[in-house]
Design an enzyme around this catalytic site. Structure first.
Site, mmCIF file in Angstrom:
data_model
loop_
_atom_site.group_PDB
_atom_site.id
_atom_site.type_symbol
_atom_site.label_atom_id
_atom_site.label_comp_id
_atom_site.label_asym_id
_atom_site.label_seq_id
_atom_site.Cartn_x
_atom_site.Cartn_y
_atom_site.Cartn_z
ATOM 1 N N GLU A 34 43.458 31.422 46.766
ATOM 2 C CA GLU A 34 42.091 30.984 47.076
ATOM 3 C C GLU A 34 42.045 29.540 47.543
ATOM 4 O OE1 GLU A 34 39.426 31.735 43.807
ATOM 5 O OE2 GLU A 34 39.972 33.853 43.685
ATOM 6 N N ASP A 40 47.024 39.109 43.668
ATOM 7 C CA ASP A 40 46.462 37.760 43.527
ATOM 8 C C ASP A 40 47.427 36.825 42.807
ATOM 9 O OD1 ASP A 40 43.985 37.180 44.662
ATOM 10 O OD2 ASP A 40 42.888 38.275 43.112
ATOM 11 N N GLU A 87 34.347 35.903 51.125
ATOM 12 C CA GLU A 87 33.482 36.444 50.068
ATOM 13 C C GLU A 87 32.138 35.724 50.064
ATOM 14 O OE1 GLU A 87 35.365 36.889 46.258
ATOM 15 O OE2 GLU A 87 33.501 37.497 45.283
ATOM 16 N N LYS A 110 47.858 36.840 47.544
ATOM 17 C CA LYS A 110 46.579 36.228 47.936
ATOM 18 C C LYS A 110 46.348 34.970 47.122
ATOM 19 C CE LYS A 110 42.317 38.114 46.974
ATOM 20 N NZ LYS A 110 41.657 37.016 46.215
ATOM 21 N N ASP A 114 42.642 39.375 40.652
ATOM 22 C CA ASP A 114 42.492 38.790 39.311
ATOM 23 C C ASP A 114 41.121 39.129 38.727
ATOM 24 O OD1 ASP A 114 41.026 37.084 40.885
ATOM 25 O OD2 ASP A 114 42.147 35.267 40.375
ATOM 26 N N SER A 115 40.319 39.885 39.487
ATOM 27 C CA SER A 115 39.103 40.477 38.920
ATOM 28 C C SER A 115 39.465 41.389 37.750
ATOM 29 C CB SER A 115 38.333 41.265 39.984
ATOM 30 O OG SER A 115 39.191 42.178 40.643
HETATM 31 O O1 KIV Z 1 40.055 39.506 42.471
HETATM 32 C C1 KIV Z 1 39.465 40.224 43.285
HETATM 33 O O2 KIV Z 1 39.177 41.404 43.037
HETATM 34 C C2 KIV Z 1 39.095 39.656 44.574
HETATM 35 C C3 KIV Z 1 38.195 40.444 45.455
HETATM 36 C C4 KIV Z 1 36.829 40.483 44.927
HETATM 37 C C5 KIV Z 1 38.233 39.974 46.868
HETATM 38 O O3 KIV Z 1 39.504 38.569 44.876
#
Ligand code: KIV
Length: 267
Positions: free
Chosen positions: A116, A85, A183, A114, A42-43
């Protein structure tokens, strides 16, 4: 698909390389370069959409980018394991909501999802893994809760926070998580977590070279990050003629343990 291969790598002590990917072209280049796993993070909210946090990313956004990445991987060697994510708000309400969101990502081409956080996420992870969904957890600096954490800061520094993180990691492994992103945590804490877990591979970002593998945001490792870069980031394009070669250099450096350099982020 190669989760089995990733787990074999983990069991044999071979480091796992992971990069974020958001589109077909870069995903194909990364797959050809031998990157083991691609994270549709989600970056994307920051690097593709220009936002200043990941919070506005929607499930539809991640579905769209997962489809693009899956196309790229299919067009290349089709080796990389795609992890997508679950964005903020897509799994916090109920286990059922998490399952619906995970279904959308898997149908878009992800092999694993993924999410969090620790503690409250155990039952969500258990619910998903009981139903055959592979899960990567994420502890330490969790960008979806950046406001609650008070900013993009190192986590797990004091004894109590370190113990809590270690307990959360153990519980997530018991709940069935196959991978765990760590992280921005101190190297000795990443080391403790990695040696405590047996079935779950740890993937570090700003956590030293003691984890089972590494992940970087692709733009950062290509020197294309705007704004202030974290000090653990290395520009792999600087000594290479092109993007695929830079990604290959990253894979080699992760595998032979020369990236990251613990000295550069001894926090
Ligand atoms: O969203 C993302 O890119 C991440 C990584 C930085 C681990 O969660």
């Amino acid at each position: 698909m190669n989760l089995h291969r990733l787990m074999q790598m983990h069991a044999s002590g071979e480091k796992i390389s992971m990069l974020t990917a958001y589109d077909a072209t870069f995903a194909a280049l990364a797959d050809r370069a031998g990157v083991d796993s691609l994270l549709v993070g989600d970056s994307l909210g920051m690097v593709s959409q220009g936002r200043d946090s990941t919070l506005s990313v929607s499930l539809e956004d991640v579905v769209y980018h997962t489809k693009c990445v899956a196309k790229g991987v299919q067009a290349a060697q089709n080796n990389a394991c795609i992890i997508s994510d679950l964005p903020f708000g897509s799994y916090q309400i109920s286990k059922e909501q998490a399952m619906q969101s995970a279904t959308a990502l898997l149908q878009a081409g992800a092999h694993m999802v993924k999410l969090e956080g620790g503690g409250w996420t155990n039952e969500v992870v258990q619910f998903l893994t009981d139903r055959g969904v592979l899960v990567c957890a994420h502890l330490g600096l969790t960008p979806q809760t950046v406001f609650a954490l008070g900013g993009y800061k190192v986590q797990g520094r004091d004894e109590q926070a370190a113990l809590t993180l270690l307990n959360h990691a153990t519980q997530l492994e018991q709940a069935g998580a196959s991978m765990l992103v760590l992280e921005m945590v101190p190297v000795d804490l990443a080391q403790k977590v990695t040696s405590k877990l047996s079935k779950c591979a740890t993937i570090g970002i700003g956590a030293g070279n003691v984890t089972s593998g590494q992940v970087l945001v692709m733009h950062d490792m290509l020197g294309a990050g705007i704004g202030k870069l974290p000090k653990f980031v290395r520009n792999f394009l600087i000594d290479q003629p092109g993007v695929e070669q830079a990604m290959r250099a990253y894979v080699t450096a992760v595998k032979d343990g020369t990236f990251p350099d613990n000295e550069r982020h001894a926090w």
